[in-house]
Design a protein around this motif. Structure first.
Motif, PDB file in Angstrom:
ATOM      1  N   THR A   1      37.596  61.493  39.577  1.00  0.00           N
ATOM      2  CA  THR A   1      38.769  60.662  39.291  1.00  0.00           C
ATOM      3  C   THR A   1      38.356  59.243  38.930  1.00  0.00           C
ATOM      4  OG1 THR A   1      40.109  61.958  40.825  1.00  0.00           O
ATOM      5  CG2 THR A   1      40.928  59.786  40.236  1.00  0.00           C
ATOM      6  N   LEU A   2      37.441  58.688  39.710  1.00  0.00           N
ATOM      7  CA  LEU A   2      36.984  57.324  39.443  1.00  0.00           C
ATOM      8  C   LEU A   2      36.286  57.240  38.094  1.00  0.00           C
ATOM      9  CD1 LEU A   2      36.725  54.438  40.491  1.00  0.00           C
ATOM     10  CD2 LEU A   2      34.605  55.115  41.649  1.00  0.00           C
ATOM     11  N   GLY A   3      35.418  58.211  37.808  1.00  0.00           N
ATOM     12  CA  GLY A   3      34.717  58.224  36.531  1.00  0.00           C
ATOM     13  C   GLY A   3      35.657  58.390  35.361  1.00  0.00           C
ATOM     14  N   SER A   4      36.733  59.169  35.562  1.00  0.00           N
ATOM     15  CA  SER A   4      37.729  59.344  34.511  1.00  0.00           C
ATOM     16  C   SER A   4      38.435  58.029  34.214  1.00  0.00           C
ATOM     17  CB  SER A   4      38.748  60.410  34.936  1.00  0.00           C
ATOM     18  OG  SER A   4      39.745  60.573  33.957  1.00  0.00           O
ATOM     19  N   GLY A   5      38.758  57.289  35.269  1.00  0.00           N
ATOM     20  CA  GLY A   5      39.392  55.988  35.071  1.00  0.00           C
ATOM     21  C   GLY A   5      38.498  55.015  34.326  1.00  0.00           C
TER      22      GLY A   5
ATOM     23  N   TRP B   1      39.206  54.804  44.192  1.00  0.00           N
ATOM     24  CA  TRP B   1      38.285  54.176  45.157  1.00  0.00           C
ATOM     25  C   TRP B   1      38.917  54.107  46.541  1.00  0.00           C
ATOM     26  CZ3 TRP B   1      38.583  49.473  47.878  1.00  0.00           C
ATOM     27  CH2 TRP B   1      37.412  49.088  48.514  1.00  0.00           C
ATOM     28  N   MET B   2      40.203  53.692  46.615  1.00  0.00           N
ATOM     29  CA  MET B   2      40.869  53.561  47.909  1.00  0.00           C
ATOM     30  C   MET B   2      41.090  54.914  48.575  1.00  0.00           C
ATOM     31  SD  MET B   2      43.656  50.528  47.136  1.00  0.00           S
ATOM     32  CE  MET B   2      44.127  50.377  48.858  1.00  0.00           C
ATOM     33  N   LEU B   3      41.478  55.917  47.772  1.00  0.00           N
ATOM     34  CA  LEU B   3      41.727  57.237  48.347  1.00  0.00           C
ATOM     35  C   LEU B   3      40.468  57.852  48.940  1.00  0.00           C
ATOM     36  CD1 LEU B   3      44.129  58.738  45.664  1.00  0.00           C
ATOM     37  CD2 LEU B   3      44.703  58.299  48.057  1.00  0.00           C
ATOM     38  N   SER B   4      39.318  57.504  48.394  1.00  0.00           N
ATOM     39  CA  SER B   4      38.056  58.059  48.895  1.00  0.00           C
ATOM     40  C   SER B   4      37.557  57.345  50.149  1.00  0.00           C
ATOM     41  CB  SER B   4      36.986  57.994  47.805  1.00  0.00           C
ATOM     42  OG  SER B   4      36.667  56.641  47.500  1.00  0.00           O
TER      43      SER B   4
ATOM     44  N   LEU C   1      46.798  50.703  33.243  1.00  0.00           N
ATOM     45  CA  LEU C   1      46.434  52.091  32.944  1.00  0.00           C
ATOM     46  C   LEU C   1      45.078  52.485  33.531  1.00  0.00           C
ATOM     47  CD1 LEU C   1      47.749  52.408  29.285  1.00  0.00           C
ATOM     48  CD2 LEU C   1      48.733  53.422  31.337  1.00  0.00           C
ATOM     49  N   PRO C   2      44.005  51.694  33.334  1.00  0.00           N
ATOM     50  CA  PRO C   2      42.760  52.076  33.987  1.00  0.00           C
ATOM     51  C   PRO C   2      42.649  51.531  35.399  1.00  0.00           C
ATOM     52  CG  PRO C   2      42.334  50.191  32.584  1.00  0.00           C
ATOM     53  CD  PRO C   2      43.802  50.541  32.437  1.00  0.00           C
ATOM     54  N   LEU C   3      43.327  50.390  35.673  1.00  0.00           N
ATOM     55  CA  LEU C   3      43.182  49.761  36.984  1.00  0.00           C
ATOM     56  C   LEU C   3      43.729  50.659  38.078  1.00  0.00           C
ATOM     57  CD1 LEU C   3      42.243  47.227  38.431  1.00  0.00           C
ATOM     58  CD2 LEU C   3      44.520  46.244  38.093  1.00  0.00           C
ATOM     59  N   GLY C   4      44.862  51.342  37.808  1.00  0.00           N
ATOM     60  CA  GLY C   4      45.442  52.227  38.807  1.00  0.00           C
ATOM     61  C   GLY C   4      44.510  53.361  39.207  1.00  0.00           C
ATOM     62  N   PRO C   5      44.021  54.175  38.239  1.00  0.00           N
ATOM     63  CA  PRO C   5      43.103  55.253  38.616  1.00  0.00           C
ATOM     64  C   PRO C   5      41.805  54.766  39.258  1.00  0.00           C
ATOM     65  CG  PRO C   5      43.989  55.624  36.423  1.00  0.00           C
ATOM     66  CD  PRO C   5      44.420  54.248  36.826  1.00  0.00           C
ATOM     67  N   ILE C   6      41.260  53.659  38.746  1.00  0.00           N
ATOM     68  CA  ILE C   6      39.996  53.161  39.298  1.00  0.00           C
ATOM     69  C   ILE C   6      40.189  52.677  40.728  1.00  0.00           C
ATOM     70  CG2 ILE C   6      38.247  51.354  39.092  1.00  0.00           C
ATOM     71  CD1 ILE C   6      38.614  51.543  36.042  1.00  0.00           C
ATOM     72  N   LEU C   7      41.169  51.788  40.916  1.00  0.00           N
ATOM     73  CA  LEU C   7      41.422  51.236  42.248  1.00  0.00           C
ATOM     74  C   LEU C   7      41.963  52.298  43.193  1.00  0.00           C
ATOM     75  CD1 LEU C   7      41.323  48.625  43.858  1.00  0.00           C
ATOM     76  CD2 LEU C   7      43.640  48.105  43.080  1.00  0.00           C
ATOM     77  N   GLY C   8      42.907  53.131  42.684  1.00  0.00           N
ATOM     78  CA  GLY C   8      43.478  54.176  43.519  1.00  0.00           C
ATOM     79  C   GLY C   8      42.440  55.212  43.929  1.00  0.00           C
TER      80      GLY C   8
ATOM     81  N   THR D   1      46.184  64.422  47.103  1.00  0.00           N
ATOM     82  CA  THR D   1      46.251  63.951  48.485  1.00  0.00           C
ATOM     83  C   THR D   1      47.644  64.124  49.055  1.00  0.00           C
ATOM     84  OG1 THR D   1      44.531  62.311  48.002  1.00  0.00           O
ATOM     85  CG2 THR D   1      45.836  61.966  49.988  1.00  0.00           C
ATOM     86  N   LEU D   2      48.669  63.819  48.262  1.00  0.00           N
ATOM     87  CA  LEU D   2      50.050  63.946  48.716  1.00  0.00           C
ATOM     88  C   LEU D   2      50.398  65.404  48.989  1.00  0.00           C
ATOM     89  CD1 LEU D   2      51.837  61.467  46.275  1.00  0.00           C
ATOM     90  CD2 LEU D   2      51.344  61.113  48.699  1.00  0.00           C
ATOM     91  N   ALA D   3      49.861  66.315  48.191  1.00  0.00           N
ATOM     92  CA  ALA D   3      50.128  67.742  48.398  1.00  0.00           C
ATOM     93  C   ALA D   3      49.691  68.167  49.798  1.00  0.00           C
ATOM     94  CB  ALA D   3      49.409  68.567  47.337  1.00  0.00           C
ATOM     95  N   THR D   4      48.575  67.626  50.255  1.00  0.00           N
ATOM     96  CA  THR D   4      48.061  67.968  51.580  1.00  0.00           C
ATOM     97  C   THR D   4      48.773  67.185  52.680  1.00  0.00           C
ATOM     98  OG1 THR D   4      45.882  68.448  50.639  1.00  0.00           O
ATOM     99  CG2 THR D   4      46.004  68.045  53.016  1.00  0.00           C
ATOM    100  N   ALA D   5      48.880  65.866  52.488  1.00  0.00           N
ATOM    101  CA  ALA D   5      49.433  65.001  53.534  1.00  0.00           C
ATOM    102  C   ALA D   5      50.901  65.283  53.812  1.00  0.00           C
ATOM    103  CB  ALA D   5      49.246  63.533  53.139  1.00  0.00           C
TER     104      ALA D   5
END
Length: 515
Positions: A302-306, A156-159, A147-154, A35-39
């Motif tokens: 990403t969410l599933g990976s988290g 979800w929020m990014l989507s 470790l998992p909370l960041g990818p899961i929450l992040g 997302t940062l690469a684009t934004a």
């Protein structure tokens, strides 16, 4: 439990909130990079520096910030660092350019050093040697949750929301941590104000920063990269010069070294700190390879990976929680060695993974890796802190964190090199079309995209990556075995207390040092 005893454990909750903010930020950044690469129109090099710049600043200031805490007050430094971390998070969220975002990340690196060092120092201040292993286990378990909370929450929020919210998420966490910390963590500082030691401060900062930079470059471009080699050599020389200077200063009648020179000699503190780094070094290969395996080989998002990292983190929390009880029952030496053995067993099982391995199998071996890591890391950290007093807990905790921060880039460079070497060798021998091979050598994802629509080619690219992943995990297995042998050989069979001028040090409890 008395009122003071209960207050210590509530204060530990405030400490854990502080480190949670730092942990969340690092893991959220990993999922936000596309997302940062684009934004921000950020290049691949920019994305690398978003992480590397943070690490370099943190490495450069980790020892000086410990000294500042010892001189001026550890709670004050922790609260100031939380405020700076919140400010850095706001800068990142509202960044309109790569430069502004990087400035926010550098500010977060400065603040992150203060938070992590002062948090670990608080364990020495708050708890005596009997309670410290249990407190360290709880502290380590709390750090693993990010470790998992960041990818899961992040993810979800990014989507669903504007990307800046994943960084503004840090603000309420640091505000709450600051409020609870101000109310519950007692202020403490050295009773004898330590000297500044400008030579030691400069050489330690330059040496650690150069070593980290070299390791990051080696992880990106290989161990033979000239600037990586030069940086690591210069960094190691500077760190060796720092150790020599501290010993020399410690022998002078009026010398005030940054670090007590006795801590820089082989002993429970140095070995415990090193073994804690080895535990992180051994398991970093799992964190490096698993997200790529889940997303590039198994096709999860990403969410599933988290979510699939949860067994690993659950194992870490359980292992860290058991460390205190095991240390009391069978000594820190045996509990650390057991942790490394469990870690090695899990990594060896992971090395047998295939592109079609079941979810249950993956969950099983990652949980084993997590349990071993949590146990070894908590037991080794507790062994390092066992004989320390609160008098110089800031700088002494900073040494432990310096080992810890170097282990991540080193582990990534080692496992990344093994993975890439085997992965590229398998690609070259698979008889793939040139365009597919060229794309796959750049990354697993580009290779899968180039081979899309041709099942045989897709399978060959993914199988090549899994072979590389197996080699990386076998390398990590060897590191874990080395950790087990070293723990048995060098850690004390029972708790060891550091002495000063031939006398036992004063216990580092609230009552001894709180002002």
């Amino acid at each position: 439990m008395g009122e003071v005893g209960a207050r210590r454990w509530w204060a530990l909750g405030a400490v854990n909130l502080s480190v949670l903010a730092v942990g969340l930020d690092g893991t959220v950044l990993s999922v936000a990079q596309p997302t940062l690469a684009t934004a921000l129109d950020a290049s691949q090099s920019d994305l690398v520096w978003f992480s590397s710049g943070y690490l370099l600043v943190l490495a450069a200031v980790v020892l000086p910030v410990g000294l500042v805490g010892d001189r001026f007050g550890r709670r004050a430094v922790l609260l100031a660092s939380l405020a700076l971390f919140g400010l850095g998070s706001v800068l990142c969220a509202y960044a309109a350019s790569v430069g502004m975002f990087l400035a926010g990340r550098l500010l977060q690196g400065l603040a992150g050093a203060g938070i992590t060092v002062m948090a670990l120092s608080a364990l020495v201040v708050l708890f005596d040697e009997r309670e410290r292993p249990k407190a360290v286990g709880i502290y380590q378990a709390a750090t693993f949750i990010a470790l998992p909370l960041g990818p899961i929450l992040g993810g979800w929020m990014l989507s669903r929301f504007w990307w800046g919210w994943v960084f503004l998420l840090n603000v309420p966490v640091v505000v709450l941590a600051a409020m609870v910390g101000f109310a519950l963590i007692p202020e403490s500082r050295s009773t004898r104000r330590p000297g500044l030691d400008p030579v030691g401060t400069a050489t330690s900062a330059a040496g650690l920063a150069m070593v980290i930079y070299g390791l990051v470059r080696a992880g990106e471009h290989g161990w033979a990269t000239p600037d990586a080699v030069v940086s690591m050599v210069v960094g190691v020389v500077a760190v060796a010069g720092f150790v020599w200077w501290e010993h020399r200063l410690g022998r002078l009648p009026d010398g005030q070294p940054l670090i007590d020179p006795r801590l820089l000699r082989p002993g429970p503190f140095l070995w415990g700190a090193a073994l804690a780094a080895v535990a992180g070094l051994a398991m970093i290969g799992v964190l490096f390879t698993l997200p790529q395996y889940f997303q590039g080989v198994r096709g999860t998002g990403t969410l599933g990976s988290g979510v699939r990292l949860l067994p690993l983190i659950t194992g870490m929390v359980v292992g860290a929680g058991l460390a205190g009880h095991l240390a009391a029952a069978v000594t820190a030496r045996m509990s650390a060695a057991l942790g490394f053995v469990v870690l090695a067993a899990g990594l060896a099982l992971g090395a047998t993974v295939t592109p079609t391995s079941s979810t249950a199998f993956t969950a099983g071996w990652t949980a084993l890796v997590g349990a071993g890591t949590g146990l070894a890391l908590a037991a080794a950290t507790a062994a390092a802190l066992a004989g320390l007093s609160a008098e110089r807990s800031g700088t002494e905790s900073a040494v432990v964190q310096a080992f810890n921060k170097a282990s991540g880039p080193l582990g990534t460079a080692i496992t990344g090199s093994l993975l890439v070497a085997v992965y590229h060798a398998r690609l070259d021998s698979a008889g793939l079309p040139g365009t597919v091979t060229e794309s796959a050598r750049r990354s697993l994802y580009e290779g899968a995209a180039a081979a899309a629509g041709v099942p045989e080619l897709e399978q060959a690219v993914r199988a090549a990556f899994v072979d590389g992943m197996s080699a990386a995990l076998l390398g990590s297995t060897a590191i874990a075995v080395l950790g087990a042998v070293t723990a048995v050989a060098v850690l004390p069979g029972r708790q060891s207390r550091r002495t000063e001028a031939g006398q036992p040090t004063e216990e580092g409890t609230i009552d001894a040092v709180a002002h």
